[in-house]
Enzyme design. Structure first.
Site, short mmCIF file in Angstrom:
data_model
loop_
_atom_site.label_atom_id
_atom_site.label_comp_id
_atom_site.label_asym_id
_atom_site.label_seq_id
_atom_site.Cartn_x
_atom_site.Cartn_y
_atom_site.Cartn_z
N SER A 16 11.61 -5.83 6.88
CA SER A 16 11.28 -6.30 5.70
C SER A 16 10.50 -7.44 5.86
O SER A 16 10.81 -8.41 6.52
CB SER A 16 12.27 -6.56 4.94
OG SER A 16 12.13 -7.13 3.71
N SER A 18 10.38 -9.47 3.19
CA SER A 18 10.75 -10.36 2.01
C SER A 18 11.39 -11.42 2.42
O SER A 18 10.93 -12.61 1.74
CB SER A 18 11.73 -9.51 1.27
OG SER A 18 11.23 -8.37 0.61
N LYS A 65 18.16 1.70 -4.55
CA LYS A 65 17.87 1.43 -5.75
C LYS A 65 18.75 1.77 -6.84
O LYS A 65 18.78 1.23 -8.00
CB LYS A 65 16.46 1.65 -6.04
CG LYS A 65 15.59 0.70 -5.09
CD LYS A 65 14.16 0.69 -5.17
CE LYS A 65 13.30 0.01 -4.16
NZ LYS A 65 11.70 0.10 -4.25
N ASP A 101 9.08 -3.84 -9.11
CA ASP A 101 7.99 -2.79 -8.29
C ASP A 101 6.98 -2.50 -9.30
O ASP A 101 5.80 -2.37 -8.99
CB ASP A 101 8.74 -1.47 -7.77
CG ASP A 101 9.62 -1.84 -6.57
OD1 ASP A 101 9.24 -2.77 -5.76
OD2 ASP A 101 10.68 -0.91 -6.30
N GLY A 122 2.69 12.23 -5.31
CA GLY A 122 3.98 12.11 -5.01
C GLY A 122 4.75 11.75 -6.38
O GLY A 122 4.30 11.47 -7.26
N ALA A 123 6.05 12.22 -6.29
CA ALA A 123 6.90 12.13 -7.31
C ALA A 123 8.61 11.53 -7.12
O ALA A 123 9.53 12.03 -7.51
CB ALA A 123 7.16 13.56 -8.01
N GLY A 124 8.38 10.54 -6.02
CA GLY A 124 9.73 9.79 -5.74
C GLY A 124 10.19 8.75 -6.50
O GLY A 124 9.52 8.63 -7.80
N GLY A 125 11.01 7.95 -6.23
CA GLY A 125 11.51 6.85 -6.93
C GLY A 125 10.46 5.87 -7.31
O GLY A 125 10.39 5.46 -8.44
N GLY A 235 -0.74 -1.23 -0.17
CA GLY A 235 0.23 -1.68 -0.75
C GLY A 235 0.55 -3.26 -0.90
O GLY A 235 1.68 -3.48 -1.21
#
Ligand code: NDP
Length: 270
Positions: A16, A18, A65, A101, A122-125, A235
């Site tokens: 990460s 972050s 999440k 996000d 795509g159809a994820g979170g 991204g």
């Protein structure tokens, strides 16, 4: 007052960016905080771990999440709607949950002008929260996904949805899309495309630009888009902007978006 402690919870979490992003901001802004990473294996221990470590706030990444959503005492209305929390702030013993996000993604694509129709691969979170915010902002979003079952949420929310198979049989409708977005993890750790070439070769030529939520590498999807001379974007801005918005919450809006950006963006050039 003691230093405010923050962390990112995830599994895996060692990759990460972050901690670097937030520590650069805290240091640059003169905010008395410190940010680290924490490998959380059992998501059901999220709340307990938060308080045991004496944290003031966290970001949450894959796969926690939804646990984060359930851990909160008070949910921001948007996070409540999409069922996913990636930012938590503690105030007087209560956990407040937000989703940064989606607004981060919305801001990242706002540089593309005259965009109305958007195709999500795509159809994820991540697709869930970002599709809802795009729809609220007036975009016309269509979702295609490899498998059928993840499409139920999107159908219920009123999106046009297709599996690869149903999309291919509808291709003759020759609908075009201004933006094509890879919302899958295809290309993250392999060389796969997010959809069959038959679909991509149909939709990319008519698009104004192609975007990937994966960052830090040029995915096969973006490489393909470049062979069609399309504008491309990875991204990184989404990551940066979700971090800036999270930092606004962590610091109780003591600093502006632009101020935080000035320091946080350095994480991408180090
Ligand atoms: P999920 O696990 O929730 O969903 C994954 C999606 O990808 C599903 O729709 C799945 O389809 C599809 N998929 C996976 N592999 C393939 C493949 N080989 N071919 C076609 N479809 C595939 O993931 P998330 O939504 O949490 O994350 C998606 C991506 O977003 C990740 O790459 C993640 O790194 C990125 N991300 C980037 C952020 C940023 O700040 N830039 C922030 C958050 C996420 P199926 O249903 O058929 O399995």
């Amino acid at each position: 007052m003691s230093k405010a402690l923050f962390a990112i919870f995830g599994n895996p979490v060692s990759h990460s960016k972050s901690p670097l992003m937030h520590n650069l901001s805290f240091q640059g802004l003169g905010f008395d905080g410190c940010y680290t990473r924490y490998l959380l294996e059992d998501g059901s221990k999220l709340k307990e771990t938060f308080f045991t470590l004496g944290l003031k706030g966290i970001n949450i990444t894959v796969p926690h999440k939804e646990y984060a959503y359930n851990a909160c005492d008070i949910l921001d209305p948007f996070a409540k709607k999409v069922g996913a929390v990636n930012t938590i702030v503690e105030k007087e013993g209560k956990l407040y949950g937000y989703n940064t996000d989606a607004p981060g993604f919305l801001k990242a694509i706002s540089e593309f002008e005259n965009v109305k129709t958007v195709l999500f691969l795509g159809a994820g979170g991540t697709a869930k929260s970002t599709s809802v915010i795009l729809k609220e902002a007036g975009y016309d979003v269509t979702i295609i996904n490899r498998s059928e079952n993840r499409l139920t949420y999107f159908k219920d929310e009123g999106f046009k949805t297709y599996t690869f198979d149903t999309f291919i049989s509808d291709i003759s409708l020759s609908q075009t899309y201004d933006l094509i977005i890879n919302m899958t993890s295809a290309g993250l750790e392999d060389d796969s495309l997010p959809a069959p070439s038959e679909i991509l070769e149909q939709v990319i030529p008519a698009a104004k630009a192609c975007v990937d939520v994966i960052y830090g590498k040029e995915t096969p999807f973006l490489k393909l888009a470049r062979t069609h001379n399309k504008l491309t974007k990875d991204g990184s801005d989404m990551l940066l902007y979700q971090g800036i918005i999270a930092c606004e919450y962590f610091t109780d809006h003591a600093y502006t978006f632009g101020n935080i950006k000035m320091y946080m963006k350095k994480a991408f050039i180090l």
